[in-house]
Motif scaffolding. Structure first.
Motif, PDB file in Angstrom:
ATOM      1  N   ARG A 161      15.962 -12.742  17.332  1.00  0.00           N
ATOM      2  CA  ARG A 161      15.621 -13.212  15.995  1.00  0.00           C
ATOM      3  C   ARG A 161      14.393 -12.441  15.554  1.00  0.00           C
ATOM      4  N   LEU A 162      14.150 -12.402  14.265  1.00  0.00           N
ATOM      5  CA  LEU A 162      12.934 -11.785  13.757  1.00  0.00           C
ATOM      6  C   LEU A 162      11.932 -12.856  13.346  1.00  0.00           C
ATOM      7  N   ILE A 170      13.674 -18.493  25.944  1.00  0.00           N
ATOM      8  CA  ILE A 170      12.714 -17.758  25.114  1.00  0.00           C
ATOM      9  C   ILE A 170      11.417 -18.518  24.894  1.00  0.00           C
ATOM     10  N   ALA A 171      11.327 -19.752  25.393  1.00  0.00           N
ATOM     11  CA  ALA A 171      10.166 -20.598  25.088  1.00  0.00           C
ATOM     12  C   ALA A 171       8.909 -20.204  25.851  1.00  0.00           C
ATOM     13  N   ASN A 228      10.110 -15.835  19.405  1.00  0.00           N
ATOM     14  CA  ASN A 228      10.813 -15.332  20.581  1.00  0.00           C
ATOM     15  C   ASN A 228      10.331 -13.925  20.912  1.00  0.00           C
ATOM     16  N   PRO A 229      10.411 -13.505  22.168  1.00  0.00           N
ATOM     17  CA  PRO A 229      10.007 -12.143  22.512  1.00  0.00           C
ATOM     18  C   PRO A 229      11.021 -11.123  21.996  1.00  0.00           C
ATOM     19  N   GLU A 230      10.529  -9.966  21.587  1.00  0.00           N
ATOM     20  CA  GLU A 230      11.426  -8.904  21.112  1.00  0.00           C
ATOM     21  C   GLU A 230      12.287  -8.454  22.291  1.00  0.00           C
ATOM     22  N   LEU A 242      13.427  -6.580  27.771  1.00  0.00           N
ATOM     23  CA  LEU A 242      14.417  -6.138  28.748  1.00  0.00           C
ATOM     24  C   LEU A 242      13.989  -4.855  29.444  1.00  0.00           C
ATOM     25  N   ALA A 243      13.196  -4.022  28.771  1.00  0.00           N
ATOM     26  CA  ALA A 243      12.655  -2.839  29.437  1.00  0.00           C
ATOM     27  C   ALA A 243      11.728  -3.263  30.575  1.00  0.00           C
ATOM     28  N   ALA A 244      10.878  -4.264  30.314  1.00  0.00           N
ATOM     29  CA  ALA A 244       9.993  -4.776  31.364  1.00  0.00           C
ATOM     30  C   ALA A 244      10.814  -5.385  32.496  1.00  0.00           C
ATOM     31  N   ILE A 245      11.861  -6.119  32.151  1.00  0.00           N
ATOM     32  CA  ILE A 245      12.710  -6.757  33.153  1.00  0.00           C
ATOM     33  C   ILE A 245      13.452  -5.707  33.981  1.00  0.00           C
ATOM     34  N   ALA A 246      13.930  -4.660  33.335  1.00  0.00           N
ATOM     35  CA  ALA A 246      14.617  -3.590  34.071  1.00  0.00           C
ATOM     36  C   ALA A 246      13.684  -2.958  35.091  1.00  0.00           C
ATOM     37  N   GLY A 247      12.407  -2.825  34.720  1.00  0.00           N
ATOM     38  CA  GLY A 247      11.443  -2.248  35.634  1.00  0.00           C
ATOM     39  C   GLY A 247      11.078  -3.170  36.786  1.00  0.00           C
TER      40      GLY A 247
END
Length: 284
Positions: free
Chosen positions: A36-37, A10-11, A41-43, A48-53
């Motif tokens: 985490r909120l 996440i860094a 860290n990235p939401e 994961l939506a970007a990664i799925a694409g």
């Protein structure tokens, strides 16, 4: 056969699409991302939506998303959307979150987080089924790719929370070390059978990994993330190939369907080292 997935670092959020594309070429089964909120860290759902694409084969997974911090209806819609656009490659790993600052920021009561998660699961299952929300509000789409909603795993340690797997989920995600994990797996299996569930729960283990010259960087990031509670994670950090193979084999002996190798350093050179250590061909 026990699959191996990767927990993404996440860094350095900007590097994650590169991580994803390279991992998608290799044999790794899943890419996971923590939540985490109150942290840098990235939401996870957005990421994961970007990664799925950016990928075509590998699964994407939250491990774990802190559901009580979120609006139930919106979370159900986001999860169904990600399940749909990824072609069913999404797993929703859920937990309650034990850090008070996250709950303070979200305006949620940490004392009722378990009860809230149960209520959320009831509501999300209804939404994913396509039923009307209530007498005045119709169905909330989109329809998930997977009938009944995406695969749901729960992360937990206590027996009462582990029972949530059989009640609402498809499996269990364990962040416990090998020496604790056997009892947790057995408890999940027992509650699954007692609930009359068919088949078996999906069992996923997680281990922190840093190979090559990434060890010091990983230790710094773990210490920063866990703060005063970092010692247990630092003591169990896997730092060489033999230790990694032995750890994966030990989880496999306990019946793990998948072992997530969580990388705390964003140095992408370790991807090939990890694949070689697992004796798999990853093509990078």
């Amino acid at each position: 056969m026990t699959n191996t997935g990767l927990g993404l670092p996440i860094a350095d959020p900007e590097s994650l699409l590169t991580w994803a594309r390279l991992a998608d070429e290799g044999p790794f089964s899943t890419l996971g991302l923590l939540d985490r909120l109150v942290y840098d860290n990235p939401e996870p759902l957005v990421t994961l939506a970007a990664i799925a694409g950016a990928t075509t084969r590998i699964r994407v997974q939250t491990e774990v998303l802190l559901a009580p911090l979120r609006s139930t209806v919106l979370l159900a819609k986001q999860a169904a959307t990600l399940d749909r656009i990824s072609g069913g490659r999404f797993t929703l790993g859920l937990g309650v979150g034990g850090r008070i600052d996250d709950h303070l920021a979200a305006g949620t009561d940490i004392r009722t987080r378990g009860r809230r998660l149960d209520e959320q699961m009831s509501e999300m299952r209804r939404i994913w089924s396509g039923s009307a929300w209530n007498a005045e509000v119709g169905p909330i789409g989109p329809k998930p790719f997977r009938a009944g909603g995406p695969e749901v795993l729960f992360g937990a340690f206590r027996d009462r929370a582990l029972a949530r797997v059989a009640q609402w989920g498809d499996g269990f995600l364990s962040a416990a070390p090998v020496e604790w994990c056997g009892r947790l797996f057995d408890t999940v299996r027992e509650s699954w059978a007692a609930a009359g569930r068919l088949g078996a729960p999906r069992l996923v283990a997680q281990v922190n990994v840093a190979l090559g010259h990434t060890v010091d960087d990983a230790r710094r990031n773990i210490a920063d993330y866990y703060g005063q509670d970092a010692r247990w994670a630092l003591d169990r950090l896997v730092t060489n190939s033999r230790q990694l193979r032995d750890t994966v084999a030990a989880f496999a002996d306990l019946g793990a369907d998948e072992v997530m190798l969580y990388c705390w350093s964003p140095d992408i050179s370790q991807l090939g080292i990890i694949a070689e250590a697992c004796a798999v061909k990853n093509g990078i």
